[in-house]
Design an enzyme around this catalytic site. Structure first.
Site, short mmCIF file in Angstrom:
data_model
loop_
_atom_site.label_atom_id
_atom_site.label_comp_id
_atom_site.label_asym_id
_atom_site.label_seq_id
_atom_site.Cartn_x
_atom_site.Cartn_y
_atom_site.Cartn_z
N GLY A 35 42.04 36.21 35.06
CA GLY A 35 42.45 36.14 36.46
C GLY A 35 41.70 37.13 37.33
O GLY A 35 41.68 38.33 37.04
N GLY A 47 42.40 37.81 40.53
CA GLY A 47 43.19 38.14 41.71
C GLY A 47 43.31 39.64 41.89
O GLY A 47 42.54 40.42 41.34
N PHE A 48 44.32 40.05 42.65
CA PHE A 48 44.49 41.47 42.94
C PHE A 48 44.66 42.29 41.66
O PHE A 48 44.03 43.34 41.50
CB PHE A 48 45.72 41.67 43.83
CG PHE A 48 45.53 41.17 45.23
CD1 PHE A 48 44.72 41.84 46.12
CD2 PHE A 48 46.17 40.01 45.66
CE1 PHE A 48 44.54 41.39 47.41
CE2 PHE A 48 46.00 39.55 46.95
CZ PHE A 48 45.18 40.23 47.83
N GLY A 49 45.51 41.82 40.74
CA GLY A 49 45.76 42.57 39.53
C GLY A 49 44.53 42.68 38.65
O GLY A 49 44.17 43.76 38.18
N VAL A 65 41.34 29.51 30.59
CA VAL A 65 41.93 29.80 29.28
C VAL A 65 42.95 28.72 28.94
O VAL A 65 43.84 28.42 29.74
CB VAL A 65 42.61 31.19 29.29
CG1 VAL A 65 43.24 31.48 27.93
CG2 VAL A 65 41.62 32.27 29.66
N GLU A 115 54.88 32.97 58.61
CA GLU A 115 53.55 33.12 59.18
C GLU A 115 52.91 31.77 59.46
O GLU A 115 52.24 31.59 60.49
CB GLU A 115 52.69 33.95 58.22
CG GLU A 115 53.14 35.41 58.14
CD GLU A 115 52.49 36.20 57.04
OE1 GLU A 115 52.65 37.43 57.02
OE2 GLU A 115 51.81 35.59 56.18
N ASP A 162 51.98 38.46 39.32
CA ASP A 162 52.96 37.39 39.41
C ASP A 162 53.43 36.89 38.05
O ASP A 162 54.43 36.18 37.97
CB ASP A 162 52.38 36.20 40.19
CG ASP A 162 52.05 36.54 41.63
OD1 ASP A 162 52.44 37.65 42.07
OD2 ASP A 162 51.42 35.72 42.32
N ALA A 174 51.10 41.37 46.52
CA ALA A 174 49.81 41.99 46.20
C ALA A 174 49.93 43.48 45.87
O ALA A 174 49.29 43.93 44.90
CB ALA A 174 48.84 41.77 47.37
#
Length: 415
Positions: A11, A13-15, A79, A171, A300, A316
């Site tokens: 992944g 993403g942010f992590g 994966v 939003e 997440d 995030a």
């Protein structure tokens, strides 16, 4: 070198990016596996969907982030299996990757609560493809309405339903209201902004449920002033191709957007570990997988409670802090019994509603209106990766603030 630890991060993403950054100057060899070639700044994804920003403003190739780091490589793949005993993962392309440490940060996807057939008619907002698809729907609907003579025929194309009253839904509804009631309507001759209808549907008694009640109420008032009809205590019963069915109301629309809840990546089922109702793995205090100290689950995908016994939110800042924590643990290579537990530092929450309208709760201090909007803008620009992205987003926002003109309104393929 034979003693170099192999770290596989699933992944981008942010992590995942946060872990890789913490390990970029170490003796570890890091492999980032993602089915997309880019890191996506998801909090601004709705602005791509509403023609405020371009995809390149909020996304950057993962390879470009680590160009100068020879110990980090990226693989464009997915994966499909995890072999904990062998210490390896299987990729969709047929390749196996061995690891000394495995970090799972595969993100999440939208949860349709057992009604997966709704997805076709009510797309979520998790990827650039989703955002571009929604943008095309909105623009095509306006073009279609422009060609219809009777107001009753135009109505379904000028009606927009956003399902879910969390930050993304709020939003999105606010951004659509600005599009259809102000910024774009000057370019259409046959339709009026008074014909447009924007609905925000929420099953709970209030929107922004995780925010203080005062800020939730302020957001509700701002949305109503912008022309958004907020339907509370209104669970969705059914979604069809051109309508949303609520308990006591049926809304005909060609534009339905789902922002009502998420579920963890199905990849986690391969771990055969305890999961919560959203499919998140119940991790140890150090974010490792129970029974497998060499596997970490973050973002997440992880379920962990704070000191109050509340689950950490899937946002995030949590993923960023968890990624940094795991990166430090791997760097030190301490045994599992000597690892420090993860503690989340809550720096606040904020949500934007529209131009110069936002709400923010920062360590007990509550802000609304223009001040909250400025805080929201600064924080989001700061977290964007790359000077170019920050400059472009800032320029686009300033342009829109003074001109009320949205930037990207191109239709490249009809949905």
């Amino acid at each position: 070198m034979a003693d170099r630890k192999q770290v596989v991060i699933v992944g981008g993403g942010f992590g995942g990016i946060s872990v890789a950054k913490a390990l970029k100057k170490t003796s570890c060899d890091i492999t980032i596996v993602d089915r997309n070639n880019h890191h996506l700044f998801q909090p601004l994804l709705y602005q791509v969907a509403t023609a405020a920003l371009s995809p390149g403003d909020i996304a950057v190739p993962i390879r470009a982030i680590f160009t100068g780091n020879r110990n980090i490589r990226t693989m464009l793949d997915e994966v499909v299996d995890i072999d904990r005993k062998a210490g390896s993962i299987r990729l969709a392309g047929g390749r196996d990757l061995a690891y000394d440490y495995l970090v799972l940060a595969p993100g999440a996807e939208y949860n349709y609560f057992g009604n997966d057939h709704w997805k076709e008619h009510a797309p979520g907002l998790k990827s650039l493809d989703d955002a571009l698809s929604i943008r095309e729907r909105i623009l095509v609907s306006l073009e279609t309405a422009e060609q219809l003579d009777r107001p009753e025929d135009r109505k379904p194309y000028l009606t927009y339903v956003v399902i879910g009253g969390g930050p993304t839904g709020v939003e999105m509804a606010g951004a659509i209201a600005e599009i259809t009631k102000r910024s774009m309507m000057r370019d259409y001759r046959n339709v009026s902004r008074d014909e447009t209808g924007i609905y925000l549907v929420e099953a709970a008694p209030r929107i922004l449920n995780g925010y203080p009640e005062y800020l939730s109420g302020r957001a509700l008032r701002d949305l109503k002033k912008m022309g958004v009809t907020v339907l509370l205590n209104s669970p969705v019963k059914d979604i069809e191709g051109n309508a949303v069915q609520l308990d006591h109301r049926r809304i005909k629309t060609a534009n339905i957007i789902w922002a009502a809840g998420v579920t963890a990546s199905p990849l986690l089922k391969n771990l055969d570990a305890d999961q919560d109702r959203q499919g998140r793995i119940k991790v140890n205090p150090d974010l490792s997988l129970p029974g497998s100290p060499d596997i970490f689950v973050i973002g997440d995908a992880a379920y962990l409670e704070n000191t109050k016994g509340e689950p950490l939110p899937a946002i995030a800042p949590v993923a960023l802090q968890q990624g940094e924590h795991v990166g430090k643990l791997i760097r030190k290579q301490n045994p599992a019994t000597a690892r420090k537990p993860f503690h989340y530092t809550d720096k606040g929450s904020m949500a934007t509603i529209g131009r110069a309208k936002a709400v923010a709760d920062i360590r007990g201090f509550r802000f609304t209106g223009f001040i909250a909007w400025m805080l929201w803008s600064v924080v989001h620009i700061f977290f964007l990766i790359g000077f170019r992205n920050r400059f472009r987003v800032f320029a686009e926002w300033m342009w829109y603030y003074f001109t009320f003109k949205r930037g990207v309104r191109l239709i490249t393929k009809r949905p």
